[in-house]
Design an enzyme around this catalytic site. Structure first.
Site, PDB file in Angstrom:
ATOM      1  N   TYR A   3      -6.535   1.835  -5.521  1.00 44.93           N
ATOM      2  CA  TYR A   3      -6.073   0.993  -6.619  1.00 44.93           C
ATOM      3  C   TYR A   3      -7.250   0.378  -7.369  1.00 44.93           C
ATOM      4  O   TYR A   3      -8.202  -0.108  -6.758  1.00 44.93           O
ATOM      5  CB  TYR A   3      -5.170  -0.145  -6.107  1.00 44.93           C
ATOM      6  N   HIS A  32      -3.527  -4.966  -3.590  1.00 45.28           N
ATOM      7  CA  HIS A  32      -2.349  -4.390  -4.262  1.00 45.28           C
ATOM      8  C   HIS A  32      -1.218  -4.018  -3.311  1.00 45.28           C
ATOM      9  O   HIS A  32      -0.589  -2.968  -3.451  1.00 45.28           O
ATOM     10  CB  HIS A  32      -2.746  -3.189  -5.121  1.00 45.28           C
TER      11      HIS A  32
HETATM   12 MG    MG Z   1      -2.939  -7.722  -8.876  1.00 46.20          MG
END
Ligand code: MG
Length: 439
Positions: free
Chosen positions: A194, A245
């Site tokens: 991410y 995340h």
């Molecule tokens: Mg965030």
């Protein structure tokens, strides 16, 4: 007769015309010459590369309108439909001044109310009402919220890289531009990660197809050491943030909290998914790194156990998802009571109107910590005159009446939303065993 009894007697004998008179909003509602909502219009535009849903609440006063942000990059058409077909028509003909009344009216307008899409739609109308109130008063919204608590809001920017040397170089470059806070994301070789940009065209193609998979073991083995190395390279004078995340299980998240101790993070964001929020107390016990969560929360009450339990240090707040400034300002006040700082969500999928709403809270709240700040593209600045733009690592609040951001409808038409929409890509992430995974 005691003094207390005397006071009681006086109170009973005193006429109460304020109670007997019609409620002020009833009197205002009878004023045919007052401000009235005449139309609610929505616009779908993509100057930032993601879908923006902008709402304009128009009135019977020439040139007087309010702007709102309903952006949900995964569900833009659903959010827009809610405004156009259900919530917007409820505002037409009403006095836009009574925001608390109208917010409650819209919130209760569906029996099966609530949810992130509903709240995004509601938020856009709420922001437009606050924008209108400021314009009618001739005051910026932060003045309506109590006035200034600080001269500017510290912002954080994003950097990423493949190794500690690359990341550290970018952190120092950002620090050279004035940023005291920098979010650092580290690519895991051969794995989906991410918050990192593709290294080359081949990786970009794999990203679009989501053929690289998420591997928690590789992430936990690779990233904490890089973060500690980055800390060694950049020194103690810049705050480092990291966003996990919500990709880990509670047990894996506890391992991460222990593993990142040496990086001295300003905060670790979303180590747990909202569904696992009950695990925050044990996550807190796993280390000393400050914890941040909240950008996925659409119900302000979801924060309360974390605040009351002193389980987090920063409340991530996404005003469009939370239902607007009306609930957000109350949440921020509760954060202040519990000593939790705010870190409003502000990547590129929050419009400049939404960022201006963030700034109204940031400038006026003692609870503010740091503001995530996207770099708006030139096209976005063209569509939204007055957009808040970081300079020297911080953001200033506009002194213009209302939220201080305008919307150029003609310019917006030059930036249609491209296909595929974000949710197509978002849904494709898989773990190493091929199971669907949170992105
Ligand atoms: Mg965030």
């Amino acid at each position: 007769m005691t003094p207390l009894q005397a006071a009681d007697a006086d109170a009973r004998d005193t006429p109460r015309p304020d109670v007997l008179a019609p409620a002020p909003w009833t009197a205002v509602g009878a004023d045919a010459d007052g401000v009235r909502v005449t139309a609610v219009r929505t616009f779908l535009t993509g100057p930032q590369g993601c879908p923006y849903v902008v709402t304009r609440v128009e009135t019977n006063q020439p040139g007087l309108y309010g702007l709102g942000d309903a952006s949900d990059p995964q569900r833009p058409l659903a959010t827009r439909t809610l405004i156009d077909e259900y919530l917007g028509p409820l505002l037409v003909g009403r006095d836009p001044a009574d925001i608390e009344d109208l917010h409650r009216l819209l919130l209760n307008s569906g029996y099966w109310r609530g949810g992130s899409i509903e709240h995004n739609a509601l938020a856009s109308l709420d922001l437009a009402l606050w924008d209108l109130k400021g314009k009618v008063a001739g005051l910026p919204v932060h003045q309506l919220l109590g006035g200034r608590a600080r001269e500017h809001a510290d912002a954080y920017t994003h950097v990423d890289g493949a190794d500690a040397a690359e990341v550290a170089e970018k952190v120092l470059e950002a620090a050279g531009r004035g940023y005291r806070h920098v979010r650092v994301q580290v690519a895991v070789p051969g794995r989906d990660t991410y918050g990192t940009a593709p290294r080359d065209a081949a990786e970009a193609a794999r990203r679009r197809a989501r053929t690289d998979r998420w591997d928690t073991l590789a992430y936990l083995r690779h990233v904490p050491g890089i973060l500690a190395d980055v800390r060694d390279r950049v020194g103690p004078d810049v705050e480092l943030l990291h966003d996990a995340h919500e990709r880990m299980t509670p047990a894996e998240a506890r391992q991460l909290v222990r593993a990142v101790e040496d990086a001295g993070l300003y905060f670790l964001e979303d180590a747990l998914a909202p569904e696992d929020a009950a695990h925050f107390p044990e996550l807190r016990a796993a280390g000393t790194t400050p914890l941040a969560v909240g950008e996925l929360y659409h119900d302000p009450r979801a924060y309360l156990p974390l605040l009351a339990g002193r389980s987090i240090d920063f409340a991530r707040i996404r005003i469009p998802t939370l239902g607007g400034l009306t609930p957000a300002r109350k949440l921020v006040a509760v954060c202040e009571m519990f000593g939790v700082r705010t870190a409003p969500h502000g990547p590129g999928d929050v419009t400049p109107v939404g960022m201006a709403a963030n700034m109204a809270l940031n400038i006026s709240s003692p609870a503010f910590g740091v503001q995530e700040a996207a770099t708006f593209r030139d096209a976005t600045l063209e569509v939204f005159p007055g957009a808040p733009v970081p300079a020297g690592g911080h953001l200033l609040a506009s002194e213009a009446p209302g939220l201080g951001v305008d919307f150029d409808e003609r310019a917006a038409r030059r930036y249609p939303v491209g296909a595929p929409l974000e949710h197509d890509r978002w849904a494709l992430l898989r773990a190493t065993d091929g199971s669907a995974h949170r992105a």
